[in-house]
Design an enzyme around this catalytic site. Structure first.
Site, PDB file in Angstrom:
ATOM      1  N   ALA A 111      -6.800  -3.863   4.614  1.00  0.00           N
ATOM      2  CA  ALA A 111      -6.520  -5.027   5.461  1.00  0.00           C
ATOM      3  C   ALA A 111      -5.008  -5.230   5.576  1.00  0.00           C
ATOM      4  O   ALA A 111      -4.236  -4.780   4.725  1.00  0.00           O
ATOM      5  CB  ALA A 111      -7.173  -6.282   4.888  1.00  0.00           C
ATOM      6  N   PHE A 112      -4.594  -5.933   6.613  1.00  0.00           N
ATOM      7  CA  PHE A 112      -3.171  -6.049   6.910  1.00  0.00           C
ATOM      8  C   PHE A 112      -2.383  -6.826   5.843  1.00  0.00           C
ATOM      9  O   PHE A 112      -1.177  -6.657   5.714  1.00  0.00           O
ATOM     10  CB  PHE A 112      -2.992  -6.647   8.317  1.00  0.00           C
ATOM     11  CG  PHE A 112      -2.284  -7.952   8.397  1.00  0.00           C
ATOM     12  CD1 PHE A 112      -0.914  -7.994   8.608  1.00  0.00           C
ATOM     13  CD2 PHE A 112      -2.984  -9.138   8.269  1.00  0.00           C
ATOM     14  CE1 PHE A 112      -0.247  -9.219   8.687  1.00  0.00           C
ATOM     15  CE2 PHE A 112      -2.333 -10.349   8.357  1.00  0.00           C
ATOM     16  CZ  PHE A 112      -0.966 -10.392   8.561  1.00  0.00           C
ATOM     17  N   LYS A 113      -3.075  -7.640   5.034  1.00  0.00           N
ATOM     18  CA  LYS A 113      -2.398  -8.379   3.969  1.00  0.00           C
ATOM     19  C   LYS A 113      -1.637  -7.422   3.029  1.00  0.00           C
ATOM     20  O   LYS A 113      -0.649  -7.813   2.411  1.00  0.00           O
ATOM     21  CB  LYS A 113      -3.389  -9.205   3.147  1.00  0.00           C
ATOM     22  CG  LYS A 113      -4.193 -10.241   3.944  1.00  0.00           C
ATOM     23  CD  LYS A 113      -3.347 -11.442   4.332  1.00  0.00           C
ATOM     24  CE  LYS A 113      -4.163 -12.569   4.963  1.00  0.00           C
ATOM     25  NZ  LYS A 113      -4.729 -12.272   6.289  1.00  0.00           N
ATOM     26  N   ASP A 114      -2.115  -6.178   2.944  1.00  0.00           N
ATOM     27  CA  ASP A 114      -1.442  -5.180   2.095  1.00  0.00           C
ATOM     28  C   ASP A 114       0.010  -4.950   2.515  1.00  0.00           C
ATOM     29  O   ASP A 114       0.856  -4.631   1.676  1.00  0.00           O
ATOM     30  CB  ASP A 114      -2.165  -3.825   2.165  1.00  0.00           C
ATOM     31  CG  ASP A 114      -3.513  -3.845   1.471  1.00  0.00           C
ATOM     32  OD1 ASP A 114      -3.695  -4.654   0.543  1.00  0.00           O
ATOM     33  OD2 ASP A 114      -4.387  -3.051   1.854  1.00  0.00           O
ATOM     34  N   LEU A 117       1.658  -7.747   0.729  1.00  0.00           N
ATOM     35  CA  LEU A 117       1.335  -7.947  -0.690  1.00  0.00           C
ATOM     36  C   LEU A 117       1.574  -6.705  -1.554  1.00  0.00           C
ATOM     37  O   LEU A 117       1.516  -6.780  -2.775  1.00  0.00           O
ATOM     38  CB  LEU A 117      -0.101  -8.451  -0.841  1.00  0.00           C
ATOM     39  CG  LEU A 117      -0.224  -9.960  -0.574  1.00  0.00           C
ATOM     40  CD1 LEU A 117      -1.686 -10.385  -0.398  1.00  0.00           C
ATOM     41  CD2 LEU A 117       0.430 -10.780  -1.695  1.00  0.00           C
TER      42      LEU A 117
END
Ligand SMILES: *Cc1c(COP(=O)(O)O)cnc(C)c1O
Length: 494
Positions: A111-114, A117
């Protein structure tokens, strides 16, 4: 480079390290840089020759001036390694020669949060040293699924940091639960809550505001910190991929230096699209920013009318990461267009009445760049189907919302400018809904849906989700929401 609050220009200014450690300004505002650094055409051309980690270190270096080039490059190389982002950090896939899917989901949780994060915990770890902080940071997270897993992967085995994640026992998908229960790393803790997401979030907030809890942790050399998406350390890394995508288009000969591109972003908290706006302000030739929403279309209405009104029904959709009625990062756009004084007044109105209306000059300034469109559930499903039929491309539910918005904009304006659409999740993260959108029926089993989807679309399951059913489950605690502090204490004393 110093940072200040969106609500008070005259208040104290802070270094990047302080801002990353602190998260939120003392007056409740968000941190913004006191000036926007520039990115020249020559610099963009130089970045064209560099790999993604080098591009990232260069862009971050313009904001994080209290970090050395060597530190940033080392952290970016570790964060965006080929082994973590298989197939590249942010590859562009052409759908029809005008519309490009910028895939931000090749990281360790799909997911793009990676994108943020994977790097932010490294920046925090250094911030502790730079600010003379002797204690360990304990990151507390309440999650409805995606953020928790991305935070666990980002903070695992980072020095001077521990992380505890709470999720609602029956409020996350089977895949999401397994992703968290099987988390590896020596500094992580995962716990289910006998309650819903709001219970988990309230529990975390209560611990954050509990003075006795702070004192208890302090005696043990620990302080609380958050992985919240309004932290500048999460925002800055998101500027990078817009610059990188422009370089990739240049390298591929699809555009010439100086040509404009448009960008469409599936939007929830307004972080990702605001990062695109910052890239534009820095000098990247971006023309229009299309803000895509699902049925929770509060931003579509705001961009059309100038009134932000959260007094409305909340819809649960198949693009859950965009099911949001308060887009926190919008405050940063208000600050840049209206100034601190008016931003503080808008935010006061939002807190007191749930709504605010921006002045005509502010609306006009915002509309120079931003336009909003939304896709309801039916349109989202139809877009997944049509994207497969027309382009042989498998889009997840969030990306489909953005593709629908981009399509609506292009149909309405006839604008032929290259359009970069942010693709924010692997279709396999939302396999059951993607499957149902394509074939009109829900798969019987959520885990089996991954294999069926792969077989029927001839695409591959991304590595983080492969064999998820066979991994060792490490975390099985479930506690009532009222016992979350007990669980934190047990973890800290272990
Ligand atoms: C978080 C998220 C978004 C929304 O991004 P914001 O920066 O909050 O606007 C969109 N899609 C997915 C898959 C996400 O996880």
């Amino acid at each position: 480079m110093k940072f200040q609050s969106t609500r008070d220009e005259s208040a104290a200014k802070f270094s990047a390290a302080q801002v990353i450690k602190q998260g939120l300004a003392a007056d409740g505002g968000l941190f913004v840089p006191e000036e926007i650094p520039t990115l020249t055409a020559d610099e963009i051309l130089t970045l064209c020759k560099a790999d993604y980690p080098t591009r990232a270190a260069e862009i971050l270096g313009k904001f994080l001036t209290d970090y050395t080039k060597e530190e940033l490059l080392a952290d970016c190389r570790a964060a965006y390694a080929d082994t973590a982002f298989v197939g590249g950090a942010a590859p562009l896939v052409s759908l029809d020669g005008t519309v490009y899917s910028m895939e931000l989901w090749h990281g360790p949780t799909a997911a793009f949060k990676d994108m943020a994060l994977q790097i932010m915990p490294r920046l925090l770890s250094r911030a502790l040293v730079k600010t003379g902080e002797a204690r360990t940071a304990l990151i507390l997270v309440a999650t409805s699924g995606d953020t928790g897993k991305a935070a666990l992967e980002g903070y695992k085995d980072i020095e001077r940091v521990k992380i505890a994640v709470f999720y609602p026992e029956n409020g996350v998908s089977r895949v999401q639960k397994l992703q968290m229960q099987t988390q590896t790393g020596g500094n992580v803790y995962v716990c289910a809550i006998d309650g819903n997401f709001d219970d988990a979030q309230s529990g975390v907030k209560k611990i954050f505001s509990d003075k006795e809890a702070a004192a208890y942790l302090n005696e043990r050399g620990v302080f609380l910190s958050s992985a919240n998406s309004i932290n500048w350390g999460r925002l800055a890394p998101q500027i990078v991929y817009y610059v990188s995508a422009y370089c990739d288009l240049l390298n591929a000969g699809r555009i010439q230096m100086g040509d404009k591109v448009n960008v469409t972003v599936p939007t929830g908290n307004f972080g990702n699209i605001f990062a695109a706006y910052l890239a534009k302000l820095m000098g990247l030739p971006i023309d229009r920013l299309i803000c895509a929403s699902n049925q929770n279309n509060i931003l579509t209405d705001f961009l059309a009318t100038g009134t932000y009104d959260r007094n409305r029904a909340f819809h649960l959709t198949m693009s859950p990461s965009m099911d949001i009625l308060i887009s926190s990062n919008l405050e940063r756009l208000l600050y840049l267009t209206a100034g601190a004084k008016r931003t503080a007044a808008y935010m006061r109105s939002l807190a007191e009445t749930g709504a605010y209306t921006v002045d005509a000059d502010v609306k006009r300034a915002i509309n120079v760049s931003f336009k909003g469109y939304f896709a309801d559930e039916e349109k989202t499903a139809a877009t997944i189907r049509e994207t497969m039929e027309k382009h042989g491309y498998l889009a997840d539910t969030h990306t489909a919302v953005a593709l629908s918005a981009a399509g609506q904009y292009i149909a309405e304006t006839g604008d032929k400018t290259p359009m970069i659409v942010a693709s924010t999740a692997s279709p396999y993260k939302f396999a059951a809904d993607v499957y149902a959108s394509l074939y009109g029926e829900h798969p019987a089993d959520a885990l089996a849906a991954l294999d069926t989807l792969a077989a029927r679309t001839a695409t591959e399951i991304p590595y983080p989700l492969r064999g998820i059913g066979e991994r060792t489950v490490r975390f099985t605690d479930t506690v009532p929401a009222s016992n979350m502090w007990e669980a934190v204490k047990n973890y800290v004393n272990k």
